[in-house]
Design a protein around this motif. Sequence first.
Motif, PDB file in Angstrom:
ATOM      1  N   ASP A 574      13.156  42.202 -25.806  1.00 45.25           N
ATOM      2  CA  ASP A 574      13.714  41.730 -27.101  1.00 45.25           C
ATOM      3  C   ASP A 574      14.746  42.552 -27.820  1.00 45.25           C
ATOM      4  OD1 ASP A 574      12.505  44.057 -28.361  1.00 45.25           O
ATOM      5  OD2 ASP A 574      10.578  43.415 -29.125  1.00 45.25           O
ATOM      6  N   LEU A 575      15.237  42.231 -28.765  1.00 47.78           N
ATOM      7  CA  LEU A 575      16.402  43.259 -29.255  1.00 47.78           C
ATOM      8  C   LEU A 575      16.349  44.702 -29.769  1.00 47.78           C
ATOM      9  CD1 LEU A 575      18.495  40.409 -31.298  1.00 47.78           C
ATOM     10  CD2 LEU A 575      18.562  41.011 -29.102  1.00 47.78           C
ATOM     11  N   ASP A 576      14.825  44.945 -29.731  1.00 50.63           N
ATOM     12  CA  ASP A 576      14.341  46.430 -30.114  1.00 50.63           C
ATOM     13  C   ASP A 576      14.079  47.089 -28.660  1.00 50.63           C
ATOM     14  OD1 ASP A 576      14.472  46.095 -32.780  1.00 50.63           O
ATOM     15  OD2 ASP A 576      12.665  45.280 -32.884  1.00 50.63           O
ATOM     16  N   ASP A 577      14.448  46.383 -27.636  1.00 56.68           N
ATOM     17  CA  ASP A 577      14.258  46.891 -26.237  1.00 56.68           C
ATOM     18  C   ASP A 577      12.851  47.067 -25.985  1.00 56.68           C
ATOM     19  OD1 ASP A 577      16.968  46.818 -26.177  1.00 56.68           O
ATOM     20  OD2 ASP A 577      17.370  49.080 -26.180  1.00 56.68           O
ATOM     21  N   GLU A 578      12.099  46.080 -26.520  1.00 61.51           N
ATOM     22  CA  GLU A 578      10.706  46.248 -26.174  1.00 61.51           C
ATOM     23  C   GLU A 578      10.286  45.037 -25.305  1.00 61.51           C
ATOM     24  OE1 GLU A 578       8.557  48.578 -27.046  1.00 61.51           O
ATOM     25  OE2 GLU A 578       9.827  49.603 -28.143  1.00 61.51           O
ATOM     26  N   VAL A 579       9.119  45.180 -24.353  1.00 63.48           N
ATOM     27  CA  VAL A 579       9.048  44.270 -23.504  1.00 63.48           C
ATOM     28  C   VAL A 579       8.451  42.830 -24.012  1.00 63.48           C
ATOM     29  CG1 VAL A 579       7.345  43.242 -21.710  1.00 63.48           C
ATOM     30  CG2 VAL A 579       8.334  45.666 -21.523  1.00 63.48           C
ATOM     31  N   LYS A 580       9.068  41.825 -23.581  1.00 57.22           N
ATOM     32  CA  LYS A 580       8.718  40.418 -24.378  1.00 57.22           C
ATOM     33  C   LYS A 580       8.255  39.311 -23.187  1.00 57.22           C
ATOM     34  CE  LYS A 580      11.534  36.682 -26.751  1.00 57.22           C
ATOM     35  NZ  LYS A 580      11.204  35.782 -25.807  1.00 57.22           N
ATOM     36  N   GLY A 581       7.359  39.142 -23.610  1.00 54.55           N
ATOM     37  CA  GLY A 581       6.623  38.134 -22.759  1.00 54.55           C
ATOM     38  C   GLY A 581       5.950  38.859 -21.581  1.00 54.55           C
ATOM     39  N   LEU A 582       5.401  37.869 -20.485  1.00 51.19           N
ATOM     40  CA  LEU A 582       4.703  38.338 -19.390  1.00 51.19           C
ATOM     41  C   LEU A 582       5.343  38.077 -18.231  1.00 51.19           C
ATOM     42  CD1 LEU A 582       1.202  36.612 -20.386  1.00 51.19           C
ATOM     43  CD2 LEU A 582       1.872  38.799 -20.734  1.00 51.19           C
ATOM     44  N   GLN A 583       6.505  37.403 -18.113  1.00 52.05           N
ATOM     45  CA  GLN A 583       7.570  37.293 -17.123  1.00 52.05           C
ATOM     46  C   GLN A 583       7.825  38.459 -16.532  1.00 52.05           C
ATOM     47  OE1 GLN A 583      10.766  34.366 -15.449  1.00 52.05           O
ATOM     48  NE2 GLN A 583      11.439  35.541 -17.200  1.00 52.05           N
ATOM     49  N   ASN A 584       7.566  38.667 -14.872  1.00 49.75           N
ATOM     50  CA  ASN A 584       7.901  40.062 -14.383  1.00 49.75           C
ATOM     51  C   ASN A 584       8.274  39.625 -12.891  1.00 49.75           C
ATOM     52  OD1 ASN A 584       5.892  42.592 -12.920  1.00 49.75           O
ATOM     53  ND2 ASN A 584       7.883  43.034 -14.166  1.00 49.75           N
ATOM     54  N   ALA A 585       9.111  40.744 -12.503  1.00 49.60           N
ATOM     55  CA  ALA A 585       9.349  40.686 -11.042  1.00 49.60           C
ATOM     56  C   ALA A 585       9.375  42.013 -10.546  1.00 49.60           C
ATOM     57  CB  ALA A 585      10.577  40.022 -10.773  1.00 49.60           C
ATOM     58  N   THR A 586       8.518  42.271  -9.458  1.00 50.01           N
ATOM     59  CA  THR A 586       8.409  43.562  -8.912  1.00 50.01           C
ATOM     60  C   THR A 586       8.600  43.386  -7.329  1.00 50.01           C
ATOM     61  OG1 THR A 586       5.885  43.316  -8.542  1.00 50.01           O
ATOM     62  CG2 THR A 586       6.592  44.412 -10.461  1.00 50.01           C
ATOM     63  N   GLY A 587       8.958  44.649  -6.681  1.00 54.14           N
ATOM     64  CA  GLY A 587       9.576  44.433  -5.209  1.00 54.14           C
ATOM     65  C   GLY A 587      10.408  45.503  -4.946  1.00 54.14           C
ATOM     66  N   THR A 588      10.799  45.264  -3.725  1.00 48.03           N
ATOM     67  CA  THR A 588      11.832  46.376  -3.112  1.00 48.03           C
ATOM     68  C   THR A 588      12.920  45.848  -2.228  1.00 48.03           C
ATOM     69  OG1 THR A 588       9.911  47.877  -2.401  1.00 48.03           O
ATOM     70  CG2 THR A 588      12.154  48.087  -1.387  1.00 48.03           C
ATOM     71  N   TYR A 589      14.043  46.436  -2.872  1.00 50.41           N
ATOM     72  CA  TYR A 589      15.339  45.878  -2.093  1.00 50.41           C
ATOM     73  C   TYR A 589      15.628  46.779  -0.870  1.00 50.41           C
ATOM     74  CZ  TYR A 589      16.441  42.766  -6.107  1.00 50.41           C
ATOM     75  OH  TYR A 589      16.487  41.698  -6.909  1.00 50.41           O
ATOM     76  N   ASP A 590      16.406  46.120   0.132  1.00 51.81           N
ATOM     77  CA  ASP A 590      16.741  47.053   1.197  1.00 51.81           C
ATOM     78  C   ASP A 590      18.179  46.397   1.591  1.00 51.81           C
ATOM     79  OD1 ASP A 590      17.106  48.473   3.570  1.00 51.81           O
ATOM     80  OD2 ASP A 590      15.704  47.412   4.898  1.00 51.81           O
ATOM     81  N   MET A 591      19.194  47.440   1.530  1.00 48.39           N
ATOM     82  CA  MET A 591      20.507  46.847   1.554  1.00 48.39           C
ATOM     83  C   MET A 591      21.300  47.870   2.761  1.00 48.39           C
ATOM     84  SD  MET A 591      21.913  45.390  -1.710  1.00 48.39           S
ATOM     85  CE  MET A 591      21.463  46.671  -2.970  1.00 48.39           C
TER      86      MET A 591
END
Length: 604
Positions: A574-591
């Motif tokens: 949200d605009l206070d930089d607090e987590v908003k909602g439950l949507q989430n993505a986790t993982g690892t990038y390799d480049m």
Amino acid sequence: MAAQQYIKGDYSIDIGAFASLLCFLMLLRWHKLLHIGLILAGILPAIFHSAGAKRSVSSIGTAINITASKENPQMLKQASVLATAVALASQAMASGYKINEQSASGVGNAYAGRAAVAEDASVVFYNPAGMTRLKRPELSVGVTYIDVNGSFEGERLNSAGVPSDFEQGAYGDGGDFVPNPTIPFMYYVRPLDDKAAIGLGIFAPFGTHTDYDSNALVGGFADETKLTTIDIQPTFAYQLTDTLSIGVGIDIVFASGLLSKQLDTVPFVPEAYVQGAQMQLDGSGLDPNSAAYLQQQAKIDAISGLNDPSYLGYDNKFEVEGDDRGYGWNFGVMWDITPVTTFGFAYRSEIDLDLEGTAEFKQNQGVEIFAAELKGHPLLDADNNGIVLADAAIAAKNGELFGLSEAQLLEAVQGFSGEVKDQDARVPLTTPRSATFSLAHSVNDRLQLQGGATWTDWSVFKYFDVIATRSGIIDDISGLGENYIGHIVEKWHDTWSYALGASYRVNHDWLLRAGYAFDESPVAEKHRTARVPDNDRQWLTAGAKYHLNDDISFDMGIAYLLIDESDLNEYDYDLDDEVKGLQNATGTYDMDALGVSLQMNYRM
């Protein structure tokens, strides 16, 4: 002067080891080199036809018609061709969204000491003060092709908190999400007399491009991200003393951007997940009459009824595009500390941009969203599953249905269609300041060592915001308030990059280069995003210059990048930089990445 020492005559050495390094790096991506040749074949003939022939140039939106020949040393033809090609530049190999690939002559040394070296017209970019060291008019034009390999492995939680394992077949890893960019550049320098010089550069100082498959696990946070810039930089330099020069340039930057993401407006919640949540709550030991139990029970009840397979995966796509023009300035100093050692300093200002354009839902008719607070509404949610037409949900949220008579309410409901109209929006962006410190030292007539460090003010990039500039309902659907459509927390920090390089002159015709660089990422792991999944990188580079004759030379450089693995744990805020909602993505990038640069220099 240290940056300009050349040796005449023929020398022969065993360069097998160096050639082996070049061949090894080229073989890593050999099949990409043909692409570069085709690009150069298209760009170079538009600018260079034959030595001594007359030429002219037109830059974007500006009539610059300058005739050139050896007898009348002014030049540049069809720079608009190259300026158009610059617009294709995208994700490059520098950290953040900065583009380092501004010359092939610089690649070979990993850009070490570039602010202290004036060997061709690319000095317009690296340090305009060095233009006074070029005694003849000179044109440098070239291209860099970057082959980037990127992969992601991870998991997603949808807006109801359901893991992607419950949506089998709905999502993928996003594919090779970094398109391979081609980055052209062009510079021209013309001495006015033995002390003053003017120059012009056309290049891409900033850019990024990531483009995931439409079913990517991270698609709810990032689908496509594209920033393209064109910088037209006129410059002036003056030699104050025999050892000290200064230069200044104006940056006229044209920028365009695109942000898109997939939308899961109605999350899929299988019955097995609901049953599991209920069993967990019943076994929690909480008093069924307690506030904590009733709160959790209400959440479970809200998401029951969302098990229709049509809700699997994403439902829609959001996109915003915009463009702007901004202005900045740059300044440089080049000082010969001794006859064999040169110091260079170059500074680039920040540039404020406000990319203005249009935000849209790609599917903008009959749009439905999940609104738990309206579940069971007698007129808006006949199916009792919380799925409501978007315009109806926003009208109810804004209190537009409050106080209406039954007849008025029925009339209002019949007028809802789920249409989500396009909405004017802007994306503010401030590019970072930077300061480069360079040294070049000639050990002898053949060997020159270079070193340098660059500070970049990445802390100006705190947020990637999308702000509505006209009334509509897209910003209401986002639920952020204050006309915000999107709010991505970045909070980058300032960085330093370091580079070391060496140049060895084999003979009058050949110069060999090698370099190493460490480029610190401005991204903190806590705020790494799928749009720019950046991390620290190391450069291993090699290159060469070949003098065809006293007027024409060619540069080639190869750079291989080792990029640290990057962990992602992204949420909405949200605009206070607090987590908003439950949507989430986790993982690892390799480049990793391999870049090949080619450049032609023509001295008139």
